[in-house]
Design an enzyme around this catalytic site. Structure first.
Site, mmCIF file in Angstrom:
data_model
loop_
_atom_site.group_PDB
_atom_site.id
_atom_site.type_symbol
_atom_site.label_atom_id
_atom_site.label_comp_id
_atom_site.label_asym_id
_atom_site.label_seq_id
_atom_site.Cartn_x
_atom_site.Cartn_y
_atom_site.Cartn_z
ATOM 1 N N GLY A 31 0.817 -1.217 0.000
ATOM 2 C CA GLY A 31 0.000 0.000 0.000
ATOM 3 C C GLY A 31 0.845 1.258 0.000
ATOM 4 N N ALA A 32 0.222 2.387 0.418
ATOM 5 C CA ALA A 32 0.844 3.716 0.301
ATOM 6 C C ALA A 32 1.337 3.885 -1.132
ATOM 7 C CB ALA A 32 1.973 3.884 1.319
ATOM 8 N N HIS A 34 2.199 4.767 -4.990
ATOM 9 C CA HIS A 34 2.734 5.925 -5.707
ATOM 10 C C HIS A 34 2.831 5.548 -7.187
ATOM 11 C CE1 HIS A 34 6.374 3.561 -5.647
ATOM 12 N NE2 HIS A 34 6.360 3.542 -4.321
ATOM 13 N N HIS A 37 4.134 2.090 -8.202
ATOM 14 C CA HIS A 37 3.171 0.980 -8.147
ATOM 15 C C HIS A 37 2.211 1.052 -9.341
ATOM 16 C CE1 HIS A 37 3.939 1.386 -3.653
ATOM 17 N NE2 HIS A 37 4.235 0.132 -3.879
ATOM 18 N N GLY A 147 8.950 -4.252 -8.891
ATOM 19 C CA GLY A 147 9.817 -3.147 -9.299
ATOM 20 C C GLY A 147 11.290 -3.482 -9.076
ATOM 21 N N LYS A 149 13.508 -1.446 -8.137
ATOM 22 C CA LYS A 149 14.135 -0.704 -7.038
ATOM 23 C C LYS A 149 14.546 -1.691 -5.937
ATOM 24 C CE LYS A 149 12.018 1.929 -3.950
ATOM 25 N NZ LYS A 149 12.542 1.463 -2.642
ATOM 26 N N ARG A 187 8.242 5.182 1.369
ATOM 27 C CA ARG A 187 8.930 5.805 2.506
ATOM 28 C C ARG A 187 9.242 7.283 2.255
ATOM 29 N NH1 ARG A 187 10.858 0.421 3.278
ATOM 30 N NH2 ARG A 187 10.499 -0.147 5.449
#
Ligand code: PAF
Length: 280
Positions: A31-32, A34, A37, A147, A149, A187
């Site tokens: 979640g959270a 951006h 995603h 991803g 990252k 984050r």
């Protein structure tokens, strides 16, 4: 778009899709959400008949209690973003639903889990593997999107799929960056205004490191990056490693590896950020 909170409702949703011979794309998240995603969701939409996104802040992959407590939880906002992307369903279980009893499975990823994140976050990848395996068992997707990252996580998940003979194609997706170069991360929203201003420095250094890779040995390059980070009062490097893209073993000579990647973890205040760049 359906918001499914239980495994049984998710199974029944998926059963209908599978009975209609629809291909299922899956984007696991905490979640959270951006744009990073959303890029995964967009790619999943373009390659599958239906897309399901999981949102679950997985407690067993956090080796730091404070990090778990601080982790942003924004289900309503996430759902609105996913509707706008044409996502078909969210699977958002609570902890009891996901772990009715503790799952003590121990995975062995060898050296893939012993370096970098694995060294500094003991137990983290085992927790990731446990939850991803459970999610794959429930969703049984044709394709799952991750991803780059979290480059090490991606290698761990590929290894999990091979070890457990899971019938899913893992699709790695490129890092999505803010216009100033900062890699998108849930984050980032925990950074103060001052820290946020300084954050692009990390990618600037990685880009300069790539440009220097022809002049310096891996060891010299590693030291150069660590010195640059140390020169910035707001940043503290946890590690910068130059590793082979497949084995993740650190390299001392460029010839040891066909493709190498530089991976970094940095504290910016209390927020821990990771990023990486392909070097050769
Ligand atoms: O990358 C993440 O967001 C998480 O590690 C994942 C893969 C959703 C497992 O909790």
């Amino acid at each position: 778009m359906e918001i499914l909170k239980t495994i049984i409702s998710t199974l029944s949703f998926l059963q209908k899709a599978k009975a209609a011979h629809k291909s299922v794309g899956f984007v696991p998240t905490m979640g959270a959400l951006h744009q990073g995603h959303l890029a995964l969701v967009k790619r999943a939409k373009s390659e599958n008949d239906i897309v399901i996104v999981s949102i679950f802040v997985n407690p067993i992959q956090f080796n730091n209690k404070e990090d778990l407590l601080k982790y942003p939880r924004t289900l309503e906002k996430d759902a609105a973003m996913l509707v706008s992307m044409g996502c078909d369903a969210i699977f958002a279980p609570d902890e009891k639903e996901m772990y009715p009893k503790p799952d003590n499975t121990v995975y062995d990823f060898g050296q893939l889990a012993n370096v970098m994140e694995g060294k500094f976050r003991p137990g983290h990848f085992n927790g990731v593997a446990v939850v991803v395996k459970r999610l794959f068992d429930i969703v049984q997707p044709d394709k799952a999107y991750f991803g780059e990252k979290d480059y090490q996580q991606l290698q761990i998940i590929k290894s999990l799929v091979t070890q457990k003979n899971i019938l899913v194609t893992i699709i790695p997706c490129p890092i999505v960056r803010e216009t100033d170069g900062l890699a998108m991360s849930s984050r980032n929203m925990q950074l103060t205004a001052e820290e946020r201003k300084e954050a692009p420095f990390i990618y600037q250094i990685l880009q300069q490191a790539k440009a220097k890779a022809n002049q310096l040995s891996p060891e010299e390059l590693k030291n150069w990056v660590l010195q640059q980070i140390a020169s910035n009062a707001l940043l503290t490097a946890e590690y910068f490693e130059i590793v082979d893209t497949t084995t993740l073993l650190p390299i001392t000579f460029w010839k040891e590896s066909v493709h190498s990647i530089g991976c970094i973890a940095v504290f910016l205040g209390k927020v821990r950020l990771i990023d990486n760049i392909g070097l050769k």
